[in-house]
Design a protein around this motif. Structure first.
Motif, PDB file in Angstrom:
ATOM      1  N   LEU A 192      50.045  45.081 -20.058  1.00 45.07           N
ATOM      2  CA  LEU A 192      49.954  46.330 -19.294  1.00 45.07           C
ATOM      3  C   LEU A 192      48.988  46.200 -18.119  1.00 45.07           C
ATOM      4  N   LEU A 193      47.818  45.631 -18.382  1.00 44.98           N
ATOM      5  CA  LEU A 193      46.810  45.523 -17.331  1.00 44.98           C
ATOM      6  C   LEU A 193      47.184  44.474 -16.289  1.00 44.98           C
ATOM      7  N   SER A 194      47.943  43.461 -16.699  1.00 46.40           N
ATOM      8  CA  SER A 194      48.402  42.444 -15.748  1.00 46.40           C
ATOM      9  C   SER A 194      49.380  43.039 -14.751  1.00 46.40           C
ATOM     10  N   ILE A 195      50.291  43.872 -15.253  1.00 43.68           N
ATOM     11  CA  ILE A 195      51.236  44.558 -14.358  1.00 43.68           C
ATOM     12  C   ILE A 195      50.466  45.443 -13.386  1.00 43.68           C
ATOM     13  N   LYS A 196      49.449  46.143 -13.907  1.00 43.70           N
ATOM     14  CA  LYS A 196      48.625  47.006 -13.055  1.00 43.70           C
ATOM     15  C   LYS A 196      47.976  46.209 -11.928  1.00 43.70           C
ATOM     16  N   LEU A 197      47.327  45.111 -12.261  1.00 41.97           N
ATOM     17  CA  LEU A 197      46.586  44.347 -11.264  1.00 41.97           C
ATOM     18  C   LEU A 197      47.504  43.635 -10.285  1.00 41.97           C
ATOM     19  N   THR A 198      48.624  43.128 -10.776  1.00 44.32           N
ATOM     20  CA  THR A 198      49.526  42.335  -9.931  1.00 44.32           C
ATOM     21  C   THR A 198      49.911  43.079  -8.664  1.00 44.32           C
ATOM     22  N   PHE A 199      50.254  44.356  -8.787  1.00 48.21           N
ATOM     23  CA  PHE A 199      50.789  45.091  -7.646  1.00 48.21           C
ATOM     24  C   PHE A 199      49.728  45.775  -6.792  1.00 48.21           C
ATOM     25  N   VAL A 200      48.443  45.562  -7.115  1.00 42.89           N
ATOM     26  CA  VAL A 200      47.395  46.063  -6.214  1.00 42.89           C
ATOM     27  C   VAL A 200      46.554  44.925  -5.632  1.00 42.89           C
ATOM     28  N   LEU A 201      46.912  43.682  -5.937  1.00 43.38           N
ATOM     29  CA  LEU A 201      46.151  42.552  -5.417  1.00 43.38           C
ATOM     30  C   LEU A 201      46.113  42.537  -3.889  1.00 43.38           C
ATOM     31  N   GLY A 202      47.212  42.953  -3.258  1.00 49.73           N
ATOM     32  CA  GLY A 202      47.261  42.906  -1.806  1.00 49.73           C
ATOM     33  C   GLY A 202      46.911  44.202  -1.111  1.00 49.73           C
ATOM     34  N   TRP A 203      46.621  45.257  -1.867  1.00 55.33           N
ATOM     35  CA  TRP A 203      46.412  46.584  -1.285  1.00 55.33           C
ATOM     36  C   TRP A 203      45.187  46.627  -0.374  1.00 55.33           C
ATOM     37  N   GLY A 204      44.021  46.314  -0.926  1.00 60.16           N
ATOM     38  CA  GLY A 204      42.793  46.338  -0.140  1.00 60.16           C
ATOM     39  C   GLY A 204      42.827  45.374   1.041  1.00 60.16           C
ATOM     40  N   PRO A 205      43.198  44.098   0.810  1.00 58.76           N
ATOM     41  CA  PRO A 205      43.262  43.151   1.931  1.00 58.76           C
ATOM     42  C   PRO A 205      44.229  43.581   3.033  1.00 58.76           C
ATOM     43  N   ALA A 206      45.381  44.169   2.662  1.00 60.06           N
ATOM     44  CA  ALA A 206      46.331  44.635   3.675  1.00 60.06           C
ATOM     45  C   ALA A 206      45.714  45.743   4.513  1.00 60.06           C
ATOM     46  N   MET A 207      44.943  46.605   3.889  1.00 62.12           N
ATOM     47  CA  MET A 207      44.284  47.696   4.606  1.00 62.12           C
ATOM     48  C   MET A 207      43.240  47.150   5.580  1.00 62.12           C
ATOM     49  N   VAL A 208      42.545  46.092   5.161  1.00 64.57           N
ATOM     50  CA  VAL A 208      41.528  45.471   6.007  1.00 64.57           C
ATOM     51  C   VAL A 208      42.176  44.726   7.168  1.00 64.57           C
ATOM     52  N   VAL A 209      43.174  43.903   6.869  1.00 68.20           N
ATOM     53  CA  VAL A 209      43.786  43.034   7.877  1.00 68.20           C
ATOM     54  C   VAL A 209      44.570  43.828   8.907  1.00 68.20           C
ATOM     55  N   TYR A 210      45.381  44.793   8.453  1.00 64.38           N
ATOM     56  CA  TYR A 210      46.277  45.505   9.367  1.00 64.38           C
ATOM     57  C   TYR A 210      45.727  46.838   9.854  1.00 64.38           C
ATOM     58  N   ASN A 211      44.596  47.270   9.272  1.00 62.74           N
ATOM     59  CA  ASN A 211      43.958  48.518   9.692  1.00 62.74           C
ATOM     60  C   ASN A 211      44.915  49.712   9.616  1.00 62.74           C
ATOM     61  N   GLU A 212      45.756  49.715   8.574  1.00 64.45           N
ATOM     62  CA  GLU A 212      46.706  50.805   8.356  1.00 64.45           C
ATOM     63  C   GLU A 212      46.123  51.809   7.368  1.00 64.45           C
ATOM     64  N   ASN A 213      46.810  52.933   7.207  1.00 65.02           N
ATOM     65  CA  ASN A 213      46.348  53.917   6.229  1.00 65.02           C
ATOM     66  C   ASN A 213      46.622  53.425   4.815  1.00 65.02           C
ATOM     67  N   PHE A 215      48.511  54.393   2.349  1.00 61.85           N
ATOM     68  CA  PHE A 215      49.877  54.345   1.825  1.00 61.85           C
ATOM     69  C   PHE A 215      50.673  53.195   2.440  1.00 61.85           C
ATOM     70  N   THR A 216      50.577  53.043   3.759  1.00 57.75           N
ATOM     71  CA  THR A 216      51.256  51.924   4.419  1.00 57.75           C
ATOM     72  C   THR A 216      50.702  50.601   3.907  1.00 57.75           C
ATOM     73  N   SER A 217      49.400  50.539   3.695  1.00 56.92           N
ATOM     74  CA  SER A 217      48.770  49.311   3.208  1.00 56.92           C
ATOM     75  C   SER A 217      49.240  48.961   1.801  1.00 56.92           C
ATOM     76  N   PHE A 218      49.492  49.984   0.986  1.00 56.36           N
ATOM     77  CA  PHE A 218      50.000  49.734  -0.364  1.00 56.36           C
ATOM     78  C   PHE A 218      51.354  49.025  -0.305  1.00 56.36           C
ATOM     79  N   LYS A 219      52.232  49.505   0.587  1.00 55.15           N
ATOM     80  CA  LYS A 219      53.545  48.877   0.741  1.00 55.15           C
ATOM     81  C   LYS A 219      53.421  47.454   1.277  1.00 55.15           C
ATOM     82  N   LEU A 220      52.559  47.270   2.279  1.00 57.07           N
ATOM     83  CA  LEU A 220      52.355  45.938   2.850  1.00 57.07           C
ATOM     84  C   LEU A 220      51.774  44.990   1.805  1.00 57.07           C
ATOM     85  N   GLY A 221      50.879  45.505   0.980  1.00 62.59           N
ATOM     86  CA  GLY A 221      50.279  44.676  -0.063  1.00 62.59           C
ATOM     87  C   GLY A 221      51.302  44.219  -1.083  1.00 62.59           C
TER      88      GLY A 221
END
Length: 308
Positions: A192-213, A215-221
């Motif tokens: 359960l926790l692996s599924i949780k972490l897998t799909f947020v691994l790219g969320w924060g970095p996408a927000m930093v790299v692309y400077n998006e909001n 929600f958009t960063s979640f999709k990019l991640g």
């Protein structure tokens, strides 16, 4: 990104490790300060259900010691439920405040720290810049708070599912198979926790790299993670599996060390993994710049739809 490069980056950024740990300690001090005005009420409720014998057995519970922990966990859970029932019945407003501080404010503030590490890692990997934790914390509050809040909302159902599975497993009649219960929980919690972490691994970095909001960063991640989904899941599973088995093996109080260690490892891995998924060049030390595989080299026909 190879494991060797991951280790090199982790060693080069060791300062971020202790800074994040110090930040988490400060957050706990803030939590205790917020609860301090209600110390007597909380103490009174704890003492009303306190059981020294159960507490000692809980503190000593650990699979590595050869103890049967199922019965102990069941007794402790019973005490916790009794404490919460009594607390909400006698001091509703204080109980709601306690739950809000511990299970909402605290995790949101912890997630802010994760975002700060993403910013610091991006600075190092993109331009070998050494960013200060405090200055980055202040500078990024406008972005880190929405990220922390929505990450909390995303993680909440998974965390509740783990807690529910633990409660459900304790209610089962294990009989002579009581030793199996912790290992069943280990598998369920890790998945359960692996599924949780897998799909947020790219969320924060996408927000930093692309400077998006947020929600958009979640999709990019997610699109970035899907490029190397197997590696993301394996990392997530092994990390949570290790955390859970050591917690079960060494006893519940080992979580005071294991949880901050997990937070550091996963926070630093996020940006490294995102760079690798995106085929971005990155500094590994002052004189060395490495290149990940380009996007077109990573994609197969079945993955083409996930191009950013």
């Amino acid at each position: 990104m190879s494991f060797k490069n991951y280790l090199k980056l982790a060693v080069a950024n060791f300062d971020k490790t202790w800074k994040l740990v110090v930040y988490r300690v400060i957050i706990w001090l803030v939590v205790f300060a917020l609860l301090a005005p209600f110390y007597n009420v909380i103490k009174e409720q704890i003492l009303s259900v306190w059981n020294d014998e159960t507490f000692i057995s809980f503190a000593e519970a650990g699979l590595f010691y050869g103890n049967v922990v199922t019965a102990t966990f069941a007794n402790v859970l019973s005490l916790i439920l009794g404490f919460l029932t009594s607390f909400f019945a006698n001091h509703l407003a204080v109980a709601i405040y306690l739950m809000a501080v511990l299970f909402f404010l605290r995790p949101v503030l912890m997630n802010v720290g994760r975002y700060v590490v993403d910013e610091m890692m991006y600075g190092f990997m993109s331009s070998h810049a050494k960013l200060g934790f405090a200055s980055t914390f202040v500078r990024t509050l406008k972005k880190s708070i929405p990220y922390a809040f929505f990450r909390y909302l995303y993680c909440l159902p998974f965390d509740l599912a783990v807690a529910g599975s633990f409660y459900g497993l304790l209610l089962l009649e294990w009989g002579s198979y009581a030793l199996a219960m912790p290992f069943v929980f280990l598998l369920v919690a890790s998945l359960l926790l692996s599924i949780k972490l897998t799909f947020v691994l790219g969320w924060g970095p996408a927000m930093v790299v692309y400077n998006e909001n947020v929600f958009t960063s979640f999709k990019l991640g997610i699109k970035a993670v899907v490029r190397n989904l197997k590696v993301a899941f394996i990392f997530s599973f092994l990390t949570y599996f290790s955390l859970t088995i050591f917690a079960l093996g060494l006893g519940p109080f080992s979580l005071f060390v294991l949880v901050p260690l997990f937070a550091v490892v996963s926070s630093m891995f996020e940006t490294m993994f995102f760079f690798a998924c995106q085929g971005m060049r990155y500094y590994i030390d002052e004189k060395t710049v490495l290149s990940s595989k380009k996007l077109e080299e990573q994609d197969t026909m079945s993955q083409a739809k996930f191009l950013l």
